[in-house]
Design an enzyme around this catalytic site. Sequence first.
Site, PDB file in Angstrom:
ATOM      1  CE  LYS A 176     -17.561 -37.742 -12.324  1.00  0.00           C
ATOM      2  NZ  LYS A 176     -18.984 -38.010 -12.654  1.00  0.00           N
ATOM      3  CB  THR A 208     -19.294 -39.295 -23.301  1.00  0.00           C
ATOM      4  OG1 THR A 208     -19.536 -37.992 -23.836  1.00  0.00           O
ATOM      5  CG2 THR A 208     -18.010 -39.863 -23.867  1.00  0.00           C
ATOM      6  N   GLY A 210     -24.346 -39.929 -20.273  1.00  0.00           N
ATOM      7  CA  GLY A 210     -24.599 -40.791 -19.113  1.00  0.00           C
ATOM      8  C   GLY A 210     -23.369 -41.437 -18.501  1.00  0.00           C
ATOM      9  CB  THR A 211     -19.666 -41.000 -18.857  1.00  0.00           C
ATOM     10  OG1 THR A 211     -19.733 -39.591 -18.763  1.00  0.00           O
ATOM     11  CG2 THR A 211     -19.455 -41.413 -20.287  1.00  0.00           C
ATOM     12  N   GLY A 212     -21.260 -40.258 -16.273  1.00  0.00           N
ATOM     13  CA  GLY A 212     -21.211 -40.007 -14.833  1.00  0.00           C
ATOM     14  C   GLY A 212     -22.203 -40.880 -14.082  1.00  0.00           C
ATOM     15  CB  CYS A 213     -25.756 -41.766 -14.792  1.00  0.00           C
ATOM     16  SG  CYS A 213     -26.361 -40.107 -15.094  1.00  0.00           S
TER      17      CYS A 213
HETATM   18  N1  ATP Z   1     -13.414 -40.190 -23.446  1.00  0.00           N
HETATM   19  C1  ATP Z   1     -13.296 -40.936 -22.344  1.00  0.00           C
HETATM   20  N2  ATP Z   1     -12.576 -42.074 -22.370  1.00  0.00           N
HETATM   21  C2  ATP Z   1     -12.440 -42.848 -21.272  1.00  0.00           C
HETATM   22  N3  ATP Z   1     -13.020 -42.544 -20.073  1.00  0.00           N
HETATM   23  C3  ATP Z   1     -13.747 -41.421 -19.976  1.00  0.00           C
HETATM   24  C4  ATP Z   1     -13.938 -40.555 -21.096  1.00  0.00           C
HETATM   25  N4  ATP Z   1     -14.731 -39.511 -20.697  1.00  0.00           N
HETATM   26  C5  ATP Z   1     -15.035 -39.740 -19.404  1.00  0.00           C
HETATM   27  N5  ATP Z   1     -14.437 -40.867 -18.950  1.00  0.00           N
HETATM   28  C6  ATP Z   1     -14.564 -41.459 -17.617  1.00  0.00           C
HETATM   29  O1  ATP Z   1     -15.957 -41.640 -17.379  1.00  0.00           O
HETATM   30  C7  ATP Z   1     -16.258 -41.434 -16.003  1.00  0.00           C
HETATM   31  C8  ATP Z   1     -17.287 -40.312 -15.894  1.00  0.00           C
HETATM   32  O2  ATP Z   1     -16.599 -39.091 -16.034  1.00  0.00           O
HETATM   33  P1  ATP Z   1     -17.158 -37.736 -16.618  1.00  0.00           P
HETATM   34  O3  ATP Z   1     -16.187 -36.705 -16.176  1.00  0.00           O
HETATM   35  O4  ATP Z   1     -17.439 -37.897 -18.074  1.00  0.00           O
HETATM   36  O5  ATP Z   1     -18.519 -37.644 -15.862  1.00  0.00           O
HETATM   37  P2  ATP Z   1     -19.670 -36.605 -15.993  1.00  0.00           P
HETATM   38  O6  ATP Z   1     -19.213 -35.386 -16.709  1.00  0.00           O
HETATM   39  O7  ATP Z   1     -20.196 -36.457 -14.624  1.00  0.00           O
HETATM   40  O8  ATP Z   1     -20.713 -37.364 -16.892  1.00  0.00           O
HETATM   41  P3  ATP Z   1     -22.237 -36.888 -17.200  1.00  0.00           P
HETATM   42  O9  ATP Z   1     -22.221 -36.223 -18.510  1.00  0.00           O
HETATM   43  O10 ATP Z   1     -22.982 -38.167 -17.238  1.00  0.00           O
HETATM   44  O11 ATP Z   1     -22.650 -35.970 -16.113  1.00  0.00           O
HETATM   45  C9  ATP Z   1     -14.902 -41.125 -15.344  1.00  0.00           C
HETATM   46  O12 ATP Z   1     -14.359 -42.342 -14.871  1.00  0.00           O
HETATM   47  C10 ATP Z   1     -14.076 -40.570 -16.491  1.00  0.00           C
HETATM   48  O13 ATP Z   1     -12.705 -40.692 -16.269  1.00  0.00           O
HETATM   49  C1  HMH Z   2     -31.747 -37.072 -15.325  1.00  0.00           C
HETATM   50  C2  HMH Z   2     -30.315 -36.881 -15.673  1.00  0.00           C
HETATM   51  N1  HMH Z   2     -29.386 -37.092 -14.732  1.00  0.00           N
HETATM   52  C3  HMH Z   2     -28.074 -36.915 -15.029  1.00  0.00           C
HETATM   53  C4  HMH Z   2     -27.690 -36.513 -16.287  1.00  0.00           C
HETATM   54  C5  HMH Z   2     -26.213 -36.272 -16.575  1.00  0.00           C
HETATM   55  O1  HMH Z   2     -25.747 -36.980 -17.606  1.00  0.00           O
HETATM   56  C6  HMH Z   2     -28.701 -36.325 -17.270  1.00  0.00           C
HETATM   57  N2  HMH Z   2     -28.409 -35.947 -18.548  1.00  0.00           N
HETATM   58  N3  HMH Z   2     -29.997 -36.506 -16.917  1.00  0.00           N
END
Ligand code: ATP
Ligand code: HMH
Length: 280
Positions: A176, A208, A210-213
Amino acid sequence: MSTVKSALTIAGTDPTGGAGIQADLKVFQEREVFGMSVVTSVVAQNTEGVRAVQHLDVPFIEQQLDAVLEDITPDAIKTGMIATVEMMELIARKLKNSSIPYVIDPVMVAKSGDSLMDDTSRQVIRETLIPLATVVTPNVPEAEILTGIEIATQADQKLAAKYIVEELGAKAAIVKGGHLTGEETEDILYTDGHYTSYYSERFQTKHTHGTGCTFSAAIAAELAKGKSIEEATSIGKEFIRDAIQFSLEIGKGNGPTNAWGLRLQGLPNEGENVHGAPIR
Ligand SMILES: Nc1ncnc2c1ncn2[C@@H]1O[C@H](COP(=O)(O)OP(=O)(O)OP(=O)(O)O)[C@@H](O)[C@H]1O
Ligand SMILES: Cc1ncc(CO)c(N)n1
């Protein structure tokens, strides 16, 4: 017999509901698959950060897994926060011979910077869980740890995605681009010898959490419905774009994504629900 598909998330908790198990279940519901969950760690966290973590005993996690899996066969499985080597070994043992689509969000560090996986596990996940994955969805720092490749460009994202498939044995990897810069976000999928890019505009927002989840849960839900990896990723990318564009100003820190997306672009009008229908 119900034709509704089901998805199981195995992950940690977020009592504010924006990340972890709680986020996954909201996304499953929104994508119209029946959501199920096994808790690995209970996390005292909120939109500002992580305060404390309690890992559940591995035999108890096993009891939860057995209770679900001996009753219901999920159509897809997703793992999120799997913090210790023992937990990874348990899940690897349970999923070893399974043909159920399996999405790994290799959660290592929360947005707040707090660690959610111990150092040994960051290495061990490569041998235990990654080879079993249908799709792995690392962000840039996670992909760097998994591959040892420093990632600053799209070419680096590609190298890392290919490494996770060709060297570590996953069926597919999506590196990502959320942590990189630029007007757009680009997530790069590698599977079956091909790359596919998924783009969206980059929104200037701090909300943002929880975006990854949210992204990986949406992909798991679509795989549960029988979609291909490419289709599931495309739908997941649209889903996360809307969930970030209309992210919610809830809490004092980084607010959560909005699993309702387009249906809730602001607060509902008084007397109406998120669908615009009157509340009775
Ligand atoms: N500011 C933004 N605008 C649009 N899309 C975004 C933005 N930030 C992240 N994304 C998208 O959100 C999704 C999750 O990506 P991100 O890299 O933020 O995940 P993460 O760091 O694993 O998240 P988490 O904090 O939940 O672990 C991807 O599709 C990424 O491209
Ligand atoms: C439990 C849990 N899983 C994943 C993340 C990543 O966003 C978080 N903050 N908490």
